[in-house]
Design a protein around this motif. Structure first.
Motif, mmCIF file in Angstrom:
data_model
loop_
_atom_site.group_PDB
_atom_site.id
_atom_site.type_symbol
_atom_site.label_atom_id
_atom_site.label_comp_id
_atom_site.label_asym_id
_atom_site.label_seq_id
_atom_site.Cartn_x
_atom_site.Cartn_y
_atom_site.Cartn_z
ATOM 1 N N ALA A 281 -43.764 38.881 10.707
ATOM 2 C CA ALA A 281 -44.188 37.490 10.527
ATOM 3 C C ALA A 281 -44.406 36.815 11.875
ATOM 4 O O ALA A 281 -45.484 36.273 12.141
ATOM 5 C CB ALA A 281 -43.158 36.725 9.705
ATOM 6 N N THR A 282 -43.386 36.833 12.721
ATOM 7 C CA THR A 282 -43.510 36.197 14.037
ATOM 8 C C THR A 282 -42.838 37.069 15.099
ATOM 9 O O THR A 282 -41.915 37.831 14.809
ATOM 10 C CB THR A 282 -42.843 34.803 14.082
ATOM 11 O OG1 THR A 282 -41.452 34.941 13.784
ATOM 12 C CG2 THR A 282 -43.495 33.839 13.119
ATOM 13 N N ILE A 283 -43.324 36.927 16.318
ATOM 14 C CA ILE A 283 -42.696 37.537 17.490
ATOM 15 C C ILE A 283 -42.442 36.407 18.472
ATOM 16 O O ILE A 283 -43.357 35.658 18.816
ATOM 17 C CB ILE A 283 -43.589 38.616 18.131
ATOM 18 C CG1 ILE A 283 -43.943 39.696 17.107
ATOM 19 C CG2 ILE A 283 -42.906 39.225 19.354
ATOM 20 C CD1 ILE A 283 -44.970 40.710 17.602
ATOM 21 N N THR A 284 -41.184 36.254 18.874
ATOM 22 C CA THR A 284 -40.829 35.185 19.808
ATOM 23 C C THR A 284 -40.508 35.796 21.160
ATOM 24 O O THR A 284 -39.649 36.661 21.273
ATOM 25 C CB THR A 284 -39.616 34.392 19.290
ATOM 26 O OG1 THR A 284 -39.917 33.882 17.985
ATOM 27 C CG2 THR A 284 -39.282 33.227 20.218
ATOM 28 N N LEU A 285 -41.228 35.346 22.184
ATOM 29 C CA LEU A 285 -40.986 35.782 23.554
ATOM 30 C C LEU A 285 -40.196 34.703 24.277
ATOM 31 O O LEU A 285 -40.548 33.526 24.205
ATOM 32 C CB LEU A 285 -42.305 36.007 24.308
ATOM 33 C CG LEU A 285 -43.343 36.942 23.694
ATOM 34 C CD1 LEU A 285 -44.558 37.015 24.610
ATOM 35 C CD2 LEU A 285 -42.764 38.313 23.463
ATOM 36 N N THR A 286 -39.137 35.099 24.973
ATOM 37 C CA THR A 286 -38.364 34.150 25.771
ATOM 38 C C THR A 286 -38.059 34.781 27.122
ATOM 39 O O THR A 286 -37.499 35.872 27.183
ATOM 40 C CB THR A 286 -37.039 33.760 25.081
ATOM 41 O OG1 THR A 286 -37.309 33.323 23.754
ATOM 42 C CG2 THR A 286 -36.335 32.643 25.841
ATOM 43 N N ASN A 287 -38.430 34.081 28.173
ATOM 44 C CA ASN A 287 -38.064 34.499 29.528
ATOM 45 C C ASN A 287 -36.630 34.035 29.741
ATOM 46 O O ASN A 287 -36.354 32.842 29.835
ATOM 47 C CB ASN A 287 -39.008 33.850 30.550
ATOM 48 C CG ASN A 287 -38.664 34.197 31.992
ATOM 49 O OD1 ASN A 287 -37.620 34.787 32.281
ATOM 50 N ND2 ASN A 287 -39.542 33.817 32.901
ATOM 51 N N LYS A 288 -35.700 34.997 29.812
ATOM 52 C CA LYS A 288 -34.288 34.661 29.969
ATOM 53 C C LYS A 288 -33.895 34.454 31.434
ATOM 54 O O LYS A 288 -32.727 34.237 31.738
ATOM 55 C CB LYS A 288 -33.412 35.759 29.349
ATOM 56 C CG LYS A 288 -33.729 36.057 27.885
ATOM 57 C CD LYS A 288 -33.507 34.878 26.988
ATOM 58 C CE LYS A 288 -32.063 34.712 26.624
ATOM 59 N NZ LYS A 288 -31.854 33.655 25.601
ATOM 60 N N GLY A 289 -34.875 34.528 32.333
ATOM 61 C CA GLY A 289 -34.604 34.267 33.740
ATOM 62 C C GLY A 289 -34.443 35.537 34.551
ATOM 63 O O GLY A 289 -34.500 36.652 34.029
ATOM 64 N N PRO A 290 -34.215 35.389 35.855
ATOM 65 C CA PRO A 290 -34.097 36.565 36.727
ATOM 66 C C PRO A 290 -32.826 37.349 36.467
ATOM 67 O O PRO A 290 -31.802 36.793 36.089
ATOM 68 C CB PRO A 290 -34.103 35.963 38.139
ATOM 69 C CG PRO A 290 -33.764 34.531 37.973
ATOM 70 C CD PRO A 290 -34.144 34.126 36.583
#
Length: 194
Positions: A47-56
């Motif tokens: 249904a959905t794909i969620t991308l999150t940049n969690k940082g370095p």
């Protein structure tokens, strides 16, 4: 003359990102999720794909237990990317554990245990290595929907290769298959009975 900036291309708030734009991680603000619907990613069963940049990523403080190949991937400029896959409604597994109405909580726990065994993503009996990369996980929410959370590293300013993106997602798209559901149902019943 106007100044040229490196900001994301201007667009109206209502215009969705293109597939190429959603894979451009240079515009992914750390901590702000980017939700990609099936109208953009086009992958059956998700249904959905969620991308999150969690940082370095930090360098491991105790590198003793890290394989050289894993340590080499963790450069100072590497960032952690969280990908959360929410499966489509037809992959819902609530009917696979609604076999005991008086003990719904225990049945749902059995469903969580069954899907972890099925995927091999269950709790590890040993501590995670000091790479600071979280373990991949699967979750059954309150309504019986399946969600997979996986992690990748990426270099600052990079873009995901569309072929890699589709390959990562492909293993989560078959949970509506009848034979898959039968095997999963058996694991859930076994977990419940133990």
């Amino acid at each position: 003359m106007t100044a040229i900036t490196d900001q994301e291309p201007s667009r109206s708030p209502d215009s969705p990102l293109t597939f190429g734009q959603v894979l451009d991680l240079s515009t992914l603000v750390p901590g702000s999720p980017r939700i990609i619907g099936c109208d953009i990613h086009g992958i059956r069963g998700i249904a959905t794909i969620t991308l999150t940049n969690k940082g370095p990523l930090r360098r491991p403080s105790v590198p003793l237990f890290i394989e050289p190949s894993a340590a080499a991937r963790i450069a100072p400029e590497s960032h952690l990317l969280e990908l959360r896959y929410m499966l489509a409604a037809e992959a819902n597994i609530k009917d696979l554990y609604e076999f005991d109405d008086w003990s719904y909580r225990r049945a749902r726990q059995a469903a969580q245990s069954g899907i972890e065994k099925f995927t091999g993503l269950g709790p590890k009996p040993w501590p995670a290595p000091a790479s600071h990369i979280p373990d991949n996980a699967v979750d059954v929410d309150e309504d019986g929907n399946l969600n997979f959370t996986v992690y990748e590293t990426f270099a600052e300013g990079s873009t995901i290769n569309p072929e890699n993106f589709n390959t990562w997602a492909s293993e989560y798209s078959g949970y509506a298959d009848h034979s898959t559901r039968q095997r999963l149902g058996t694991l859930i019943r076994n977990s419940y009975n133990h």
